[in-house]
Write a protein that holds these residues in place. Structure first.
Motif, PDB file in Angstrom:
ATOM      1  N   GLY A   1      39.436  51.208  47.652  1.00 13.14           N
ATOM      2  CA  GLY A   1      40.678  51.806  47.153  1.00 13.14           C
ATOM      3  C   GLY A   1      40.855  51.562  45.670  1.00 13.14           C
ATOM      4  N   MET A   2      41.961  50.939  45.315  1.00 17.89           N
ATOM      5  CA  MET A   2      42.269  50.648  43.918  1.00 17.89           C
ATOM      6  C   MET A   2      41.910  49.209  43.539  1.00 17.89           C
ATOM      7  SD  MET A   2      43.383  53.412  42.559  1.00 17.89           S
ATOM      8  CE  MET A   2      44.212  52.912  41.083  1.00 17.89           C
ATOM      9  N   ARG A   3      40.904  48.661  44.198  1.00 10.75           N
ATOM     10  CA  ARG A   3      40.451  47.296  43.883  1.00 10.75           C
ATOM     11  C   ARG A   3      38.939  47.281  43.754  1.00 10.75           C
ATOM     12  NH1 ARG A   3      42.296  43.376  48.296  1.00 10.75           N
ATOM     13  NH2 ARG A   3      41.711  41.773  46.825  1.00 10.75           N
ATOM     14  N   MET A   4      38.483  46.404  42.875  1.00  7.33           N
ATOM     15  CA  MET A   4      37.053  46.174  42.734  1.00  7.33           C
ATOM     16  C   MET A   4      36.781  44.714  43.069  1.00  7.33           C
ATOM     17  SD  MET A   4      34.480  46.566  39.473  1.00  7.33           S
ATOM     18  CE  MET A   4      35.371  45.396  38.460  1.00  7.33           C
ATOM     19  N   GLY A   5      35.815  44.500  43.940  1.00 13.09           N
ATOM     20  CA  GLY A   5      35.397  43.151  44.286  1.00 13.09           C
ATOM     21  C   GLY A   5      34.173  42.771  43.472  1.00 13.09           C
ATOM     22  N   ILE A   6      34.136  41.524  43.055  1.00 14.65           N
ATOM     23  CA  ILE A   6      33.024  41.009  42.256  1.00 14.65           C
ATOM     24  C   ILE A   6      32.433  39.810  42.972  1.00 14.65           C
ATOM     25  CG2 ILE A   6      32.406  39.875  40.079  1.00 14.65           C
ATOM     26  CD1 ILE A   6      34.767  41.438  38.820  1.00 14.65           C
ATOM     27  N   GLY A   7      31.111  39.784  43.046  1.00 14.74           N
ATOM     28  CA  GLY A   7      30.432  38.652  43.661  1.00 14.74           C
ATOM     29  C   GLY A   7      29.283  38.212  42.788  1.00 14.74           C
TER      30      GLY A   7
END
Length: 176
Positions: A45-51
């Protein structure tokens, strides 16, 4: 303008050498005395996950990192944002001898050639190169998506947290 910069960078003369490691489809441990940092981005959606995950020459996990950013991000900028964030995190933890590995071929080529096109992507590449210049040793490597599975899993895991997470000793084993 950014597309022109990418076209010029893609068509610039190369050193003629593509190393096997750069085209690998599975993760490989770095050589003695180095660490390897893999990073990735995931989108929801309107979020980006970073790993991000830092491993040593034996493949032992040293640092694990998860974070999210709110907003609509393009994949082209998500990958360098993830690398920059992960790089800052491991540098804050005191590491300065490593290989930055990505599954984004465009990002890899821009880092290898120190090419910073005049656009947001280019400014992110410049940030990464500036941070890397502060390290004792920092090389760049490419791995196919299948070899970057753990970093991608961590990027997806970040959606289950409401804040920035760093693990230095204990980490979510079921993702690594």
């Amino acid at each position: 303008m950014c597309l022109v910069g990418e076209f010029v960078a893609a068509n610039a003369p190369d050193d003629g050498m593509l190393h096997e490691q750069q085209l690998s489809s599975r993760w490989k441990a770095p050589s003695a005395g180095l660490y390897k940092l893999n990073s990735d981005a995931a989108f929801q959606g309107m979020r980006m996950g970073i790993g991000g995950i830092l491993r040593d020459e034996e493949g032992v996990t040293v640092v694990v990192y998860c974070s999210t950013k709110n907003g609509k991000f393009d994949v082209a900028v998500g990958e360098p944002i993830a690398m920059r964030s992960s790089l800052k995190t491991i540098m804050e933890a005191g590491y300065r001898n490593f290989i930055l590995e990505t599954d984004n071929i465009s990002l890899f080529h821009h880092l290898k050639k120190a090419s910073t096109p005049p656009c947001y992507f280019g400014s992110l590449v410049k940030d990464i190169l500036t941070l890397a210049s502060r390290c004792k040793r920092c090389d760049f490597s490419f791995v196919k998506r299948s070899g970057n599975f753990v970093a991608h899993s961590l990027a997806k895991l970040s959606f289950s947290f409401s804040e920035y997470r760093v693990w230095l000793e204990e980490y979510p084993h079921y993702y690594i």
